[in-house]
Design an enzyme around this catalytic site. Sequence first.
Site, PDB file in Angstrom:
ATOM      1  N   ASP A  96     -12.163 -67.898  71.493  1.00 42.41           N
ATOM      2  CA  ASP A  96     -12.984 -67.982  72.699  1.00 42.41           C
ATOM      3  C   ASP A  96     -12.328 -68.986  73.644  1.00 42.41           C
ATOM      4  O   ASP A  96     -12.006 -70.104  73.231  1.00 42.41           O
ATOM      5  CB  ASP A  96     -14.405 -68.423  72.334  1.00 42.41           C
ATOM      6  CG  ASP A  96     -15.369 -68.421  73.529  1.00 42.41           C
ATOM      7  OD1 ASP A  96     -14.910 -68.587  74.678  1.00 42.41           O
ATOM      8  OD2 ASP A  96     -16.582 -68.290  73.311  1.00 42.41           O
ATOM      9  N   HIS A 120     -18.627 -77.119  63.863  1.00 41.69           N
ATOM     10  CA  HIS A 120     -18.560 -76.320  65.090  1.00 41.69           C
ATOM     11  C   HIS A 120     -17.734 -77.080  66.122  1.00 41.69           C
ATOM     12  O   HIS A 120     -17.866 -78.299  66.272  1.00 41.69           O
ATOM     13  CB  HIS A 120     -19.982 -76.081  65.607  1.00 41.69           C
ATOM     14  CG  HIS A 120     -20.080 -75.202  66.806  1.00 41.69           C
ATOM     15  ND1 HIS A 120     -19.733 -75.620  68.064  1.00 41.69           N
ATOM     16  CD2 HIS A 120     -20.495 -73.920  66.938  1.00 41.69           C
ATOM     17  CE1 HIS A 120     -19.929 -74.631  68.937  1.00 41.69           C
ATOM     18  NE2 HIS A 120     -20.394 -73.594  68.269  1.00 41.69           N
ATOM     19  N   LYS A 150     -14.375 -67.229  62.826  1.00 45.66           N
ATOM     20  CA  LYS A 150     -15.016 -66.671  64.013  1.00 45.66           C
ATOM     21  C   LYS A 150     -13.962 -66.252  65.019  1.00 45.66           C
ATOM     22  O   LYS A 150     -12.773 -66.553  64.876  1.00 45.66           O
ATOM     23  CB  LYS A 150     -15.977 -67.694  64.631  1.00 45.66           C
ATOM     24  CG  LYS A 150     -17.139 -68.066  63.715  1.00 45.66           C
ATOM     25  CD  LYS A 150     -18.026 -66.868  63.431  1.00 45.66           C
ATOM     26  CE  LYS A 150     -19.202 -67.258  62.544  1.00 45.66           C
ATOM     27  NZ  LYS A 150     -20.075 -66.090  62.243  1.00 45.66           N
ATOM     28  N   CYS A 166     -13.427 -70.919  75.915  1.00 43.57           N
ATOM     29  CA  CYS A 166     -14.078 -72.208  76.171  1.00 43.57           C
ATOM     30  C   CYS A 166     -13.642 -73.270  75.169  1.00 43.57           C
ATOM     31  O   CYS A 166     -13.655 -74.463  75.471  1.00 43.57           O
ATOM     32  CB  CYS A 166     -15.599 -72.069  76.177  1.00 43.57           C
ATOM     33  SG  CYS A 166     -16.359 -71.817  74.560  1.00 43.57           S
ATOM     34  N   TYR A 167     -13.214 -72.836  73.957  1.00 49.94           N
ATOM     35  CA  TYR A 167     -12.773 -73.809  72.959  1.00 49.94           C
ATOM     36  C   TYR A 167     -11.392 -74.376  73.280  1.00 49.94           C
ATOM     37  O   TYR A 167     -10.926 -75.277  72.582  1.00 49.94           O
ATOM     38  CB  TYR A 167     -12.814 -73.191  71.564  1.00 49.94           C
ATOM     39  CG  TYR A 167     -14.225 -72.908  71.132  1.00 49.94           C
ATOM     40  CD1 TYR A 167     -15.116 -73.948  70.883  1.00 49.94           C
ATOM     41  CD2 TYR A 167     -14.698 -71.602  71.026  1.00 49.94           C
ATOM     42  CE1 TYR A 167     -16.423 -73.701  70.524  1.00 49.94           C
ATOM     43  CE2 TYR A 167     -16.009 -71.345  70.672  1.00 49.94           C
ATOM     44  CZ  TYR A 167     -16.868 -72.392  70.432  1.00 49.94           C
ATOM     45  OH  TYR A 167     -18.173 -72.152  70.095  1.00 49.94           O
ATOM     46  N   ARG A 184     -15.533 -71.863  65.135  1.00 49.77           N
ATOM     47  CA  ARG A 184     -15.929 -72.109  63.754  1.00 49.77           C
ATOM     48  C   ARG A 184     -14.983 -71.354  62.828  1.00 49.77           C
ATOM     49  O   ARG A 184     -14.264 -70.451  63.256  1.00 49.77           O
ATOM     50  CB  ARG A 184     -17.374 -71.641  63.511  1.00 49.77           C
ATOM     51  CG  ARG A 184     -18.431 -72.455  64.215  1.00 49.77           C
ATOM     52  CD  ARG A 184     -19.817 -71.893  63.942  1.00 49.77           C
ATOM     53  NE  ARG A 184     -20.044 -70.657  64.676  1.00 49.77           N
ATOM     54  CZ  ARG A 184     -20.990 -69.758  64.365  1.00 49.77           C
ATOM     55  NH1 ARG A 184     -21.775 -69.966  63.307  1.00 49.77           N
ATOM     56  NH2 ARG A 184     -21.156 -68.673  65.086  1.00 49.77           N
ATOM     57  N   HIS A 192     -16.926 -70.423  81.446  1.00 54.50           N
ATOM     58  CA  HIS A 192     -15.596 -70.265  80.864  1.00 54.50           C
ATOM     59  C   HIS A 192     -14.504 -70.664  81.852  1.00 54.50           C
ATOM     60  O   HIS A 192     -13.442 -71.144  81.440  1.00 54.50           O
ATOM     61  CB  HIS A 192     -15.400 -68.832  80.366  1.00 54.50           C
ATOM     62  CG  HIS A 192     -16.126 -68.548  79.087  1.00 54.50           C
ATOM     63  ND1 HIS A 192     -17.398 -68.025  79.058  1.00 54.50           N
ATOM     64  CD2 HIS A 192     -15.763 -68.760  77.793  1.00 54.50           C
ATOM     65  CE1 HIS A 192     -17.786 -67.905  77.796  1.00 54.50           C
ATOM     66  NE2 HIS A 192     -16.821 -68.348  77.016  1.00 54.50           N
ATOM     67  N   ASP A 218     -14.047 -65.567  78.339  1.00 52.27           N
ATOM     68  CA  ASP A 218     -14.013 -65.846  76.910  1.00 52.27           C
ATOM     69  C   ASP A 218     -12.759 -65.228  76.283  1.00 52.27           C
ATOM     70  O   ASP A 218     -11.936 -65.912  75.689  1.00 52.27           O
ATOM     71  CB  ASP A 218     -15.305 -65.270  76.324  1.00 52.27           C
ATOM     72  CG  ASP A 218     -15.356 -65.191  74.816  1.00 52.27           C
ATOM     73  OD1 ASP A 218     -14.318 -65.309  74.155  1.00 52.27           O
ATOM     74  OD2 ASP A 218     -16.455 -64.984  74.274  1.00 52.27           O
ATOM     75  N   ASP A 235     -16.961 -65.872  84.099  1.00 56.96           N
ATOM     76  CA  ASP A 235     -18.168 -66.624  84.443  1.00 56.96           C
ATOM     77  C   ASP A 235     -17.767 -68.061  84.721  1.00 56.96           C
ATOM     78  O   ASP A 235     -16.638 -68.474  84.460  1.00 56.96           O
ATOM     79  CB  ASP A 235     -19.222 -66.542  83.329  1.00 56.96           C
ATOM     80  CG  ASP A 235     -18.729 -67.084  81.998  1.00 56.96           C
ATOM     81  OD1 ASP A 235     -18.483 -68.298  81.921  1.00 56.96           O
ATOM     82  OD2 ASP A 235     -18.577 -66.300  81.042  1.00 56.96           O
TER      83      ASP A 235
END
Length: 437
Positions: free
Chosen positions: A252, A204, A249, A254-255, A246, A376, A366, A373
């Site tokens: 996003d 992850h 997936k 945040c990654y 991942r 993020h 995201d 938010d």
Amino acid sequence: MTSSSPTVSQRDQWMVESQVFQIYQLFATIPPNAQSLMLELQRDKHIEFLTKGLRHLGPNFSVLDANRPWLCYWIIHSIALLGESIDDELQDNTVEFLNRCKMPHLATTYAAVNTLITLGGDKSLASINRYKLYGFLRRMKQPNGGFRMNVEGEIDVRACYTAISVASVLNILDEELTQNVGDYILSCQTYEGGIAGEPGSEAHGGYIFCGLAAMILIGEVNRLDLPRLVEWTVFRQGKECGFQGRTNKLVDGCYSFWQGGAVALLQRLYSIINKQMAEVSNISGIPEEKVCLHGTSSDAASHLWHEVPVSSDILAGMSESCSADFKNIGYNFINDWRAKDPLFHSIALQQYILLCAQEQDGGLRDKPGKRRDHYHTCYCLSGLSLCQYSWSKHPDSPPLPKAVLGPYSNLLEPIHPLYNVVLERYREAHEFFVGAS
């Protein structure tokens, strides 16, 4: 008989790709002046969104709950990345609130410490009771080398990182805290090369960053299989230009930090990675110039690393030492020379952040279709900063204009990638806590 119907995950992926590519198609077809507007970082709107969120935490931050230290960190770190600061009243309220928090938990401890470091100044830094905090860290330490998040809480790589990061930045890291931590994190590296939250789980992005950063801070990063870790991490940047957390997936925002931050760390470990690749080639009999990141043949991958000369950098020597100087690991890491090129497409990631994650009214999200938010916003901006400085040979060297997508006014403050605090604030804290020992 197998069904030809798409899975839920496939349908979600197609929907995200459609939304992202519509944005990219629009961007490609509009005039250059309109493209420049789309790529502009909406600083004033982001500051307005963030400041409003901070003020909504309540009068004098009077309500104590587990989310508020995190909200303080996400908001205040984001404001610092944008080169701004909060007013004196909000600073005083934040310091007083964080020192009233009596919820012993490693995650909120990390958030609170990073917030106080980001605020900076003697009042904020001196408010941290390092003696009591060290006692809490010792109580959370487990015989297997891991840490519990809180009393009777979960044991995972995230807990290891938050404990080690806090101890390192506060100059209280010692052999009692680091004992067997490397063994625990090593047991979490998966067959894919990534790092899971606990042994036997799936790799992850968040745990990749936490495990890698913790191993660097304890001087044991050479124990990880770094070539396979590189391979797993860089292949998480997808066709949308952002990172997924991942395998298989959705992308996003945040990654941009969790995966992008891990790549930024790996970028500075080239000599150790080259050494591991050379050892693989010697064992397998494969010519060294043909060794890929996981030990098989690939001209492209070998070129990626062999264009950078092998050297005995500080980290390589330190990780082979029996008694690492924990006080200076974070400081030496950021000031050491880095690899020539980033290991991911930094311009493409900036494109995803600015066009797909940024909301024009302020805040980041995201992915398209999601709401903005503070979480993020924090990690998208952190990832954007890493991208902008990824080509710089020294953290104090301003990036060349070609490294910054959009107008040069998009440039953010540089961060220390091991702690995710603005570099200037880290240096102030390092000097303060080394002097206080």
